[in-house]
Design a protein around this motif. Structure first.
Motif, PDB file in Angstrom:
ATOM      1  N   THR A  93     -10.308 -42.040 -13.551  1.00  0.00           N
ATOM      2  CA  THR A  93      -9.837 -41.915 -12.177  1.00  0.00           C
ATOM      3  C   THR A  93      -8.984 -40.657 -11.990  1.00  0.00           C
ATOM      4  N   ILE A  94      -8.130 -40.357 -12.964  1.00  0.00           N
ATOM      5  CA  ILE A  94      -7.320 -39.133 -12.901  1.00  0.00           C
ATOM      6  C   ILE A  94      -8.225 -37.903 -12.878  1.00  0.00           C
ATOM      7  N   GLY A  95      -9.293 -37.952 -13.665  1.00  0.00           N
ATOM      8  CA  GLY A  95     -10.247 -36.841 -13.677  1.00  0.00           C
ATOM      9  C   GLY A  95     -10.845 -36.591 -12.310  1.00  0.00           C
ATOM     10  N   ALA A  96     -11.034 -37.658 -11.529  1.00  0.00           N
ATOM     11  CA  ALA A  96     -11.594 -37.512 -10.185  1.00  0.00           C
ATOM     12  C   ALA A  96     -10.678 -36.702  -9.274  1.00  0.00           C
ATOM     13  N   VAL A  97      -9.378 -36.867  -9.447  1.00  0.00           N
ATOM     14  CA  VAL A  97      -8.411 -36.143  -8.618  1.00  0.00           C
ATOM     15  C   VAL A  97      -8.530 -34.641  -8.848  1.00  0.00           C
ATOM     16  N   ILE A  98      -8.601 -34.251 -10.109  1.00  0.00           N
ATOM     17  CA  ILE A  98      -8.621 -32.832 -10.460  1.00  0.00           C
ATOM     18  C   ILE A  98      -9.962 -32.185 -10.123  1.00  0.00           C
ATOM     19  N   GLN A  99     -11.036 -32.970 -10.220  1.00  0.00           N
ATOM     20  CA  GLN A  99     -12.373 -32.405 -10.000  1.00  0.00           C
ATOM     21  C   GLN A  99     -12.819 -32.433  -8.540  1.00  0.00           C
ATOM     22  N   ALA A 100     -12.003 -33.009  -7.649  1.00  0.00           N
ATOM     23  CA  ALA A 100     -12.418 -33.195  -6.259  1.00  0.00           C
ATOM     24  C   ALA A 100     -12.884 -31.911  -5.564  1.00  0.00           C
ATOM     25  N   PRO A 101     -12.231 -30.747  -5.775  1.00  0.00           N
ATOM     26  CA  PRO A 101     -12.686 -29.544  -5.055  1.00  0.00           C
ATOM     27  C   PRO A 101     -13.919 -28.876  -5.662  1.00  0.00           C
ATOM     28  N   LEU A 102     -14.478 -29.414  -6.749  1.00  0.00           N
ATOM     29  CA  LEU A 102     -15.502 -28.683  -7.496  1.00  0.00           C
ATOM     30  C   LEU A 102     -16.774 -28.461  -6.675  1.00  0.00           C
ATOM     31  N   TRP A 103     -17.322 -29.519  -6.054  1.00  0.00           N
ATOM     32  CA  TRP A 103     -18.554 -29.329  -5.286  1.00  0.00           C
ATOM     33  C   TRP A 103     -18.348 -28.431  -4.069  1.00  0.00           C
ATOM     34  N   PRO A 104     -17.291 -28.642  -3.248  1.00  0.00           N
ATOM     35  CA  PRO A 104     -17.078 -27.698  -2.141  1.00  0.00           C
ATOM     36  C   PRO A 104     -16.942 -26.254  -2.621  1.00  0.00           C
ATOM     37  N   ALA A 105     -16.314 -26.065  -3.794  1.00  0.00           N
ATOM     38  CA  ALA A 105     -16.166 -24.711  -4.333  1.00  0.00           C
ATOM     39  C   ALA A 105     -17.521 -24.133  -4.724  1.00  0.00           C
ATOM     40  N   VAL A 106     -18.376 -24.948  -5.333  1.00  0.00           N
ATOM     41  CA  VAL A 106     -19.726 -24.500  -5.693  1.00  0.00           C
ATOM     42  C   VAL A 106     -20.502 -24.123  -4.440  1.00  0.00           C
ATOM     43  N   PHE A 107     -20.431 -24.959  -3.413  1.00  0.00           N
ATOM     44  CA  PHE A 107     -21.152 -24.666  -2.175  1.00  0.00           C
ATOM     45  C   PHE A 107     -20.622 -23.406  -1.512  1.00  0.00           C
TER      46      PHE A 107
END
Length: 420
Positions: A115-129
């Motif tokens: 769950t903690i990993g989800a917090v840190i990774q949240a911007p990853l897809w918008p950043a890729v797009f």
């Protein structure tokens, strides 16, 4: 100039854009693979009695329950700050999380760390797009948006193939941790060495569009006028069904047919995922944009085509196993193509500097759909059986198709109003 220190830039070189995109494509596919480690390992975990279906599903559901609302903030961050930095942060945090899970199998530790990993990774897809729709060579962007559609299916397929052959489920996470660490290092090197090929973008069109539409304060109005807000519930329903078909198929087949083991279930699921990949190619070559020119209309058409396949799945366990697999392939064939349509749709907000925001908001709804499919549907399957799950899929697909059909004329009018 260093890409890691310049948030507003693009790669002027088409050749370097292609090279960087190859990395982005592989990287995002690998990230998606690691994000679904528990889904790909679910059949083995359940068969070995490590955790139940709902316990395993809850781990993924908690990840996406946190990840989903943070996608909105992630999209805003990717529009305002350096997306490469956001990607690096997501990669290294995911590597650490996967390594912790490999060494520690306590259920509550896994649940908290994931769950903690989800917090840190949240911007990853918008950043890729943001990278592929704003920072690549302008002439290459449409092609890259099409190709990135394959990334998720590629990653998911690879995850199930690995799960079918590794000696024990926890090795999924060791493999993921190693891959993500390597990808972090490569990202750093590429950003440093491509500095001489980047330029500042011409923001005159963006400024003009922002002024006409009210800038950041008019974001909600912009999304409403375009039909985007109407599409969001459809995104939720589509994601719930698509991910349910792709991620729950091995367990569904294993429990519905005596001769299907966890390994066979995972291997059969590769056909389900490949069907999704095939749809991207065929729809792009035959349907869009030659016959269907509007993305919302294309989404509605594909969702309607999904209905008979979902209806057939109501007979899972009764029809031959081959028929169930074909029906699952039909579900992923029709629903995966809608992901490509929607990504093209989000690019229309680039002129307003809201492309990553749109992708983030939509991914928030899609992630909420994954939460529902990961825990809600596994829980429903445990209590009521797979027939109830497939009935729910049928209702959701019909609602999603109707919403997309209503959004289509709004999307057409919005595109005609865009600044040239």
């Amino acid at each position: 100039m260093d890409m890691l220190n310049e948030p507003e830039l693009y790669l002027a070189s088409r050749k370097r854009s292609r090279h960087f995109f190859i990395y982005i494509w592989i990287m995002y596919g690998m990230v998606y693979m690691t994000r679904n480690c528990f889904n790909s390992a679910m059949a083995s975990i359940v068969a070995q009695g490590v955790f139940t279906k709902s316990q395993t599903g809850l781990i993924t559901a908690m990840y996406y329950a946190v990840y989903a609302p943070l996608q909105i903030a992630g999209g805003v961050l990717a529009d305002k700050y350096n997306p490469e930095r956001l990607i690096q942060t997501g990669l290294i945090s995911a590597a650490i999380v996967n390594m912790i899970i490999f060494f520690n199998h306590n259920y509550y530790v896994i649940l908290i760390v994931w769950t903690i990993g989800a917090v840190i990774q949240a911007p990853l897809w918008p950043a890729v797009f943001k990278v592929i729709s704003s920072q690549m060579s302008e002439k290459e962007r449409p092609k890259m948006i099409f190709l990135i559609s394959f990334g998720t299916s590629f990653g998911l397929l690879l995850g199930y193939v690995i799960a079918a052959f590794i000696p024990s489920w926890e090795y999924n996470f060791a493999v993921s941790a190693i891959i993500l660490t390597v990808l972090t290092v490569i990202m750093y090197e590429l950003c440093i060495h491509y500095g001489e090929y980047i330029k500042k973008p011409d923001t005159s069109n963006e400024a003009k569009a922002s002024k006409v539409k009210g800038g950041a304060a008019g974001t909600c109005k912009l999304f409403a006028k375009s039909g985007f807000l109407l599409l969001l519930p459809a995104v939720f329903f589509r994601a719930a069904v698509e991910n349910g078909a792709k991620m729950l198929s091995p367990t569904m087949l294993m429990e519905s047919y005596e001769k299907i083991s966890p390994s066979i279930g995972n291997l059969l699921n590769t056909f389900v995922i490949i069907a999704g990949l095939a749809s991207l190619v065929l729809v792009r070559l035959v349907l869009y944009p030659r016959i269907v020119k509007d993305e919302a209309a294309g989404t509605a058409i594909m969702l309607l085509a999904c209905v008979p396949f979902v209806a057939a799945l109501k007979l899972v366990g009764t029809i031959p196993a081959g028929g169930a697999v074909v029906s699952l392939c039909g579900v992923t064939f029709t629903t995966t193509a809608t992901h490509m349509f929607l990504m093209y749709y989000y690019t229309y907000f680039t002129a307003f500097g809201k492309n990553a925001t749109a992708a983030g908001v939509a991914n928030a709804l899609a992630s909420a759909g994954v939460v529902f499919s990961s825990y809600g549907m596994t829980r429903i399957a445990e209590i009521f059986g797979w027939n109830t799950v497939t009935t729910l899929w049928l209702v959701m697909i019909v609602i999603a198709a109707v919403l997309a059909a209503f959004a289509a004329p709004m999307a057409v009018r919005f595109k005609k109003s865009l600044p040239k």
